[in-house]
Design an enzyme around this catalytic site. Sequence first.
Site, PDB file in Angstrom:
ATOM      1  N   SER A  95       0.864  -1.176   0.000  1.00 49.85           N
ATOM      2  CA  SER A  95       0.000   0.000   0.000  1.00 49.85           C
ATOM      3  C   SER A  95       0.905   1.231   0.000  1.00 49.85           C
ATOM      4  CB  SER A  95      -0.936   0.014   1.216  1.00 49.85           C
ATOM      5  OG  SER A  95      -0.187   0.160   2.421  1.00 49.85           O
ATOM      6  N   LEU A 109      -3.328   1.513   7.029  1.00 47.27           N
ATOM      7  CA  LEU A 109      -3.730   2.620   6.172  1.00 47.27           C
ATOM      8  C   LEU A 109      -3.118   2.532   4.770  1.00 47.27           C
ATOM      9  CD1 LEU A 109      -3.507   5.693   8.579  1.00 47.27           C
ATOM     10  CD2 LEU A 109      -5.525   4.349   7.961  1.00 47.27           C
ATOM     11  N   HIS A 120       3.632  -4.972   2.856  1.00 47.70           N
ATOM     12  CA  HIS A 120       3.098  -5.566   4.086  1.00 47.70           C
ATOM     13  C   HIS A 120       3.547  -7.005   4.263  1.00 47.70           C
ATOM     14  CE1 HIS A 120       0.199  -2.345   5.160  1.00 47.70           C
ATOM     15  NE2 HIS A 120       0.179  -2.131   3.857  1.00 47.70           N
ATOM     16  N   LEU A 122       5.200 -10.667   2.069  1.00 44.93           N
ATOM     17  CA  LEU A 122       5.636 -11.512   0.963  1.00 44.93           C
ATOM     18  C   LEU A 122       5.604 -12.942   1.494  1.00 44.93           C
ATOM     19  CD1 LEU A 122       8.846 -11.120  -1.235  1.00 44.93           C
ATOM     20  CD2 LEU A 122       8.053 -13.318  -0.414  1.00 44.93           C
ATOM     21  N   TYR A 166      16.635  -9.747   2.430  1.00 44.13           N
ATOM     22  CA  TYR A 166      16.244  -8.506   1.781  1.00 44.13           C
ATOM     23  C   TYR A 166      17.459  -7.690   1.345  1.00 44.13           C
ATOM     24  CZ  TYR A 166      11.383  -9.388   2.921  1.00 44.13           C
ATOM     25  OH  TYR A 166      10.122  -9.933   2.969  1.00 44.13           O
TER      26      TYR A 166
END
Length: 205
Positions: A95, A109, A120, A122, A166
């Site tokens: 988002s 939100l 948010h 994976l 990451y």
Amino acid sequence: MSALSALPFLKPVHLRSPSSSPRGQRRHTLPASEFRCLSPEDAISVFEIEREAFISVSGDCPLHLDEIRHFLNLCPELSLGWFEEGRLVAFIIGSLWDQDRLSQEALTLHMPQGTAVHIHVLAVHRTFRQQGKGSILLWRYLQYLRCLPCARRALLMCEDFLVPFYQKCGFEVLGPCQVTVGELAFIEMQHPVRGHAFMRRNSGC
């Protein structure tokens, strides 16, 4: 054809069927892999994969079913699913966020004027793990974000043990995240997303 389906990294990948003749004439062909944005109709499949992936590790899910539906209704264009012969095997849900760092409000939100894409979750289906699918999907997602005019960077929060994964995907550590979930603490990471005009000139977006 929609603009999304025209992006080369979202197009289906077709592989030759094992039943192909020696001369290359295909008797039957299936789309081996397809990448597309998710819809609210995918929410249950998404939640089933997420629940199995996270509850056994942390005891909770980043997004519950109603939250998955919430984001897939508000901003489906910030999600990406990997389908194998029609079956969802991995996904990302994001988002927009409008601040430099994530805060507790970022968990629920979507800020339409934001320029940071908050990833948010994976997750990869258990039968498809240890095959590199997570990093492949994340690479495709980042390529896709570079074609969105609003996106300038990607943000995420993760537990310590996921930081090396990451980092290998190009994310850098910003430091401890302000967000907590129960007793869990997180590291915040970011990845720059190049401007839309640059990518349009160099990748056909």
